[in-house]
Write a protein that holds these residues in place. Structure first.
Motif, PDB file in Angstrom:
ATOM      1  N   ARG A  64      98.964 100.100  67.423  1.00 51.25           N
ATOM      2  CA  ARG A  64     100.125  99.374  67.935  1.00 51.25           C
ATOM      3  C   ARG A  64      99.924  98.795  69.330  1.00 51.25           C
ATOM      4  O   ARG A  64     100.821  98.138  69.853  1.00 51.25           O
ATOM      5  CB  ARG A  64     101.359 100.272  67.893  1.00 51.25           C
ATOM      6  CG  ARG A  64     101.344 101.436  68.850  1.00 51.25           C
ATOM      7  CD  ARG A  64     102.644 102.228  68.700  1.00 51.25           C
ATOM      8  NE  ARG A  64     102.786 103.237  69.704  1.00 51.25           N
ATOM      9  CZ  ARG A  64     102.201 104.426  69.695  1.00 51.25           C
ATOM     10  NH1 ARG A  64     101.395 104.760  68.707  1.00 51.25           N
ATOM     11  NH2 ARG A  64     102.402 105.291  70.662  1.00 51.25           N
ATOM     12  N   TYR A 103     103.720  91.769  65.452  1.00 46.37           N
ATOM     13  CA  TYR A 103     102.506  92.276  64.795  1.00 46.37           C
ATOM     14  C   TYR A 103     102.068  91.406  63.621  1.00 46.37           C
ATOM     15  O   TYR A 103     100.935  91.496  63.162  1.00 46.37           O
ATOM     16  CB  TYR A 103     102.724  93.717  64.311  1.00 46.37           C
ATOM     17  CG  TYR A 103     102.790  94.708  65.451  1.00 46.37           C
ATOM     18  CD1 TYR A 103     101.657  95.001  66.202  1.00 46.37           C
ATOM     19  CD2 TYR A 103     103.979  95.345  65.783  1.00 46.37           C
ATOM     20  CE1 TYR A 103     101.711  95.909  67.246  1.00 46.37           C
ATOM     21  CE2 TYR A 103     104.049  96.247  66.833  1.00 46.37           C
ATOM     22  CZ  TYR A 103     102.910  96.533  67.561  1.00 46.37           C
ATOM     23  OH  TYR A 103     102.961  97.425  68.596  1.00 46.37           O
ATOM     24  N   LEU A 128     109.450  93.703  65.844  1.00 49.33           N
ATOM     25  CA  LEU A 128     108.142  94.011  65.261  1.00 49.33           C
ATOM     26  C   LEU A 128     107.435  92.797  64.682  1.00 49.33           C
ATOM     27  O   LEU A 128     106.280  92.891  64.265  1.00 49.33           O
ATOM     28  CB  LEU A 128     108.298  95.077  64.172  1.00 49.33           C
ATOM     29  CG  LEU A 128     108.866  96.426  64.633  1.00 49.33           C
ATOM     30  CD1 LEU A 128     108.956  97.398  63.453  1.00 49.33           C
ATOM     31  CD2 LEU A 128     108.008  97.043  65.729  1.00 49.33           C
ATOM     32  N   ARG A 182     108.768 104.117  68.527  1.00 49.18           N
ATOM     33  CA  ARG A 182     107.533 103.362  68.680  1.00 49.18           C
ATOM     34  C   ARG A 182     107.132 102.730  67.348  1.00 49.18           C
ATOM     35  O   ARG A 182     107.475 103.245  66.294  1.00 49.18           O
ATOM     36  CB  ARG A 182     106.419 104.265  69.196  1.00 49.18           C
ATOM     37  CG  ARG A 182     106.099 105.456  68.324  1.00 49.18           C
ATOM     38  CD  ARG A 182     104.801 106.136  68.749  1.00 49.18           C
ATOM     39  NE  ARG A 182     104.899 106.818  70.018  1.00 49.18           N
ATOM     40  CZ  ARG A 182     104.363 108.022  70.244  1.00 49.18           C
ATOM     41  NH1 ARG A 182     103.733 108.681  69.283  1.00 49.18           N
ATOM     42  NH2 ARG A 182     104.459 108.567  71.435  1.00 49.18           N
ATOM     43  N   PRO A 183     106.444 101.592  67.399  1.00 46.89           N
ATOM     44  CA  PRO A 183     106.001 100.973  66.149  1.00 46.89           C
ATOM     45  C   PRO A 183     105.152 101.953  65.335  1.00 46.89           C
ATOM     46  O   PRO A 183     104.332 102.687  65.899  1.00 46.89           O
ATOM     47  CB  PRO A 183     105.159  99.786  66.630  1.00 46.89           C
ATOM     48  CG  PRO A 183     105.665  99.494  68.006  1.00 46.89           C
ATOM     49  CD  PRO A 183     106.043 100.820  68.582  1.00 46.89           C
ATOM     50  N   ILE A 192     105.376  97.867  58.381  1.00 42.50           N
ATOM     51  CA  ILE A 192     105.482  98.056  59.838  1.00 42.50           C
ATOM     52  C   ILE A 192     106.930  98.429  60.156  1.00 42.50           C
ATOM     53  O   ILE A 192     107.853  97.671  59.856  1.00 42.50           O
ATOM     54  CB  ILE A 192     105.095  96.766  60.590  1.00 42.50           C
ATOM     55  CG1 ILE A 192     103.725  96.272  60.128  1.00 42.50           C
ATOM     56  CG2 ILE A 192     105.104  97.007  62.100  1.00 42.50           C
ATOM     57  CD1 ILE A 192     103.353  94.887  60.675  1.00 42.50           C
ATOM     58  N   VAL A 229     105.073  99.579  74.079  1.00 42.95           N
ATOM     59  CA  VAL A 229     105.070 100.120  72.716  1.00 42.95           C
ATOM     60  C   VAL A 229     104.900 101.646  72.710  1.00 42.95           C
ATOM     61  O   VAL A 229     104.473 102.229  71.712  1.00 42.95           O
ATOM     62  CB  VAL A 229     104.000  99.439  71.833  1.00 42.95           C
ATOM     63  CG1 VAL A 229     104.368  97.974  71.611  1.00 42.95           C
ATOM     64  CG2 VAL A 229     102.612  99.541  72.430  1.00 42.95           C
ATOM     65  N   PHE A 243     102.882 102.254  61.603  1.00 39.69           N
ATOM     66  CA  PHE A 243     102.261 101.490  60.521  1.00 39.69           C
ATOM     67  C   PHE A 243     102.003 102.433  59.350  1.00 39.69           C
ATOM     68  O   PHE A 243     101.287 103.419  59.507  1.00 39.69           O
ATOM     69  CB  PHE A 243     100.940 100.882  60.994  1.00 39.69           C
ATOM     70  CG  PHE A 243     101.117  99.931  62.155  1.00 39.69           C
ATOM     71  CD1 PHE A 243     101.143  98.567  61.948  1.00 39.69           C
ATOM     72  CD2 PHE A 243     101.283 100.412  63.452  1.00 39.69           C
ATOM     73  CE1 PHE A 243     101.318  97.687  63.005  1.00 39.69           C
ATOM     74  CE2 PHE A 243     101.462  99.547  64.520  1.00 39.69           C
ATOM     75  CZ  PHE A 243     101.481  98.180  64.301  1.00 39.69           C
TER      76      PHE A 243
END
Lengths: 337, 275
Positions: free
Chosen positions: A230, B62, B59, B36-37, B24, A321, B39
């Motif tokens: 990320r 990304y 998001l 937080r992102p 995502i 992030v 995956f």
């Protein structure tokens, strides 16, 4: 009995230091940002910060620094070396992590070549730290074997009194002793108790982390790809770090006249190790993040015997992030062995 | 079933059926109030998704990661209306193929979070919502205050803020519209824009970015939140967006078939700025 400095003597203290030829810097809030700035009186200082957003590093290794002025003529080349101002400075209210950052970077700037720009400022500066009374969720000094009361990098260390009226004063270097000699009448004997130091929990096992990083087989581990997925590749963590010290030399101007500058650079950037040929040995974000961690907790230690992290936690605190050194090192120390 | 559970199982189903290669979304952050992102490539990983009112990041940034969609496979992504708006802009600028993105949409109103109907970009009609959307009162107030300044005061205001810039480029890196593989400031043969982070250099950078985003900004606020030195970038982009609405009656990201305003031409375009 110890000596104390009362808060209400701070204005006199600043005046005395100014009279002795020092400019006084302290944490300030300006234009919606906290950083170290020059102050004239106690009320200019921001004392309620766990840590300013910007580090003290900015005042020793600024984001852009002119090195040489040049002019190329038909017959001759003129150049002038630009040196930083030779003024004496007191930095008041530095947190132990930021002061440690300076001490961590000293060997780097004095290793094969003595960086005059760094040391001229270091030699003219006195660091007065204030022991922490508060820590936030991101503080991690204890994890890197420092502490909220570490005296590393400090010349004078202040411990806040429990009653909030001032600080217990202790010189921890010759330079600190000399600074206190400029304010003898402002210090008084006292035995007031000091405020408790916050408990900062250790967030990872540094020994385990360093051992894992030292093992060559982990260099190509999938771990690096997963942990950095990320990362958006900005330079926020490196530019707010009290120990990150990478820079780039740039000529600003044209072929015939200009200024050569030393500008901050960041291993997060895709251009950081780009070769002229176009080849980049660190052509993915994961290899760049690995470099940042390896540099701080393996290579730097190998060369200078100390890790290049003082545990301030800014990398995580300010990351857009929510990445940072803490998460990565926690993940490494929790890896199955 | 709450939206979090609903989207966890939907993400898991998308992954196990092979319809998408990646989802995502958001996971727990390093503190209780941070997300937080995250995956997910397997149905198991999809169980770690968190979706609540703290999931404010856009998001869609990304989706323009180099190489992510080059294999032609699909990706699912958690998006608020500003993220959907970003996808519209990216499609209209030919940076995304509509069929490669599965949208798990949601909206946040104060602490309430609701799921949005539709999975394909064509299912969402944002037009009216974007048109009628007014920025939060504090932004309007700040914008008005700056509008009332005389040019010298306004210059001092921005000088004070841009002087703080450290050129970390967090604003650029989190922005879905900053997808250039090599930003103009990174072009160094020759170095068109100086890398120095002095006041002049910072003005150069921030003005270049403001102009490049005019008529393209989705107003998600990612740059503003990312800025580690708290430059009020929201005000720059709000003002540029307003300028484009006033001049061209154009609001970026209303739908994906719009023509980018500064890359298209109409015979009746106002030409008030041409001397």
């Amino acid at each position: 009995m110890t000596r104390i400095l009362l808060r209400n003597k701070l204005d006199d203290c600043i005046a005395a230091w100014q009279k002795a030829g020092f400019s006084v810097f302290a944490p300030v809030r300006q234009h919606e940002m906290s950083s170290f700035g020059e102050v004239q009186k106690a009320s200019d200082m921001a004392f309620d910060l766990v840590l300013p957003e910007r580090t003290i590093k900015d005042h020793f290794f600024p984001q852009t620094e002119p090195l040489i002025k040049y002019k190329i003529g038909k017959q001759q080349i003129d150049s002038e070396t630009m040196t930083p101002p030779d003024r004496k400075r007191v930095f008041f209210g530095v947190r132990p992590c930021d002061a440690s950052g300076l001490a961590i970077d000293d060997p780097l700037f004095g290793w094969d070549y003595k960086d005059d720009y760094w040391f001229r400022r270091r030699d003219n500066s006195v660091i007065v730290t204030i022991v922490c009374t508060e820590a936030d969720d991101f503080c991690m000094c204890t994890s890197v074997k420092l502490s909220p009361e570490s005296d590393k990098g400090a010349d004078v260390m202040l411990r806040p009194l429990a009653n909030g009226a001032g600080w217990q004063v202790e010189a921890v270097s010759e330079r600190g002793t000399a600074l206190l000699e400029t304010i003898p009448s402002l210090l008084q004997e006292n035995s007031e108790p000091t405020a408790p130091v916050p408990q900062v929990a250790e967030k990872f096992d540094l020994e385990k982390v360093m051992e894992w990083l030292a093992s060559k087989e982990n260099f190509e581990s999938q771990f690096w790809k997963d942990i950095s997925l990320r990362c958006v590749g900005c330079g926020s963590c490196t530019f707010l770090c009290p120990t990150c010290h990478c820079f780039d030399i740039q000529d600003e101007g044209d072929t015939y006249a200009g200024i050569r500058r030393k500008n901050w650079d960041s291993c997060s950037f895709s251009l950081f190790t780009m070769h002229t040929s176009g080849h980049n040995p660190r052509n993915t974000q994961s290899t760049r993040w690995r470099q940042r961690i390896m540099h701080k907790f393996n290579y730097y230690r190998g060369k200078f015997g100390v890790n290049s992290c003082s545990g301030c936690g800014r990398c995580t605190r300010q990351c857009p992030v929510d990445m940072g050194i803490t998460e990565t090192l926690q993940a490494i120390s929790n890896l199955p062995r | 079933m709450g939206i979090q559970e609903q989207y966890r199982s939907e993400a898991a189903a998308l992954l196990s059926s092979g319809e998408v290669k990646l989802v995502i979304g958001f996971g727990e952050g390093s503190t209780a109030d941070r997300r937080r992102p995250l995956f997910a490539r397997t149905p198991e990983e999809a169980q770690k998704f968190v979706l609540d009112a703290a999931c404010i990041a856009n998001l869609s940034t990304y989706l323009v990661t180099e190489g992510l969609l080059s294999d032609g496979k699909k990706v699912a992504v958690f998006l608020k209306p500003d993220g959907i708006r970003s996808v519209n802009i990216l499609i209209s600028e030919a940076q995304l193929k509509p069929d490669q993105v599965v949208i798990l949409g949601y909206a946040i109103d104060k602490a309430e979070i609701t799921a949005l109907e539709g999975r394909n970009i064509s299912d969402f009609s944002l037009g009216e919502e974007i048109r009628s959307h007014t920025p939060p009162p504090h932004i309007l107030q700040e914008a008005e205050r700056i509008e009332e300044m005389n040019p010298a005061e306004r210059f001092e205001f921005w000088k004070a803020h841009f002087s703080k810039c450290i050129k970390c480029y967090a604003c650029r890196q989190v922005c879905p519209m900053c997808y250039c593989r090599r930003c103009i400031v990174d072009v160094n043969q020759p170095q068109w824009v100086s890398t120095s982070s002095h006041t002049l250099g910072n003005f150069e950078w921030n003005i270049v970015r403001a102009f490049h985003l005019a008529g393209r900004c989705a107003a998600c606020g990612a740059c503003d939140r990312a800025c580690p030195v708290n430059i009020p970038l929201r005000l720059v982009n709000y003002r540029m967006g307003k300028e484009v609405i006033d001049a061209f009656d154009y609001c970026a990201g209303e739908n994906s078939s719009q023509k980018p305003v500064l890359a298209s031409f109409k015979q009746d375009d106002p030409e008030t700025f041409i001397l």
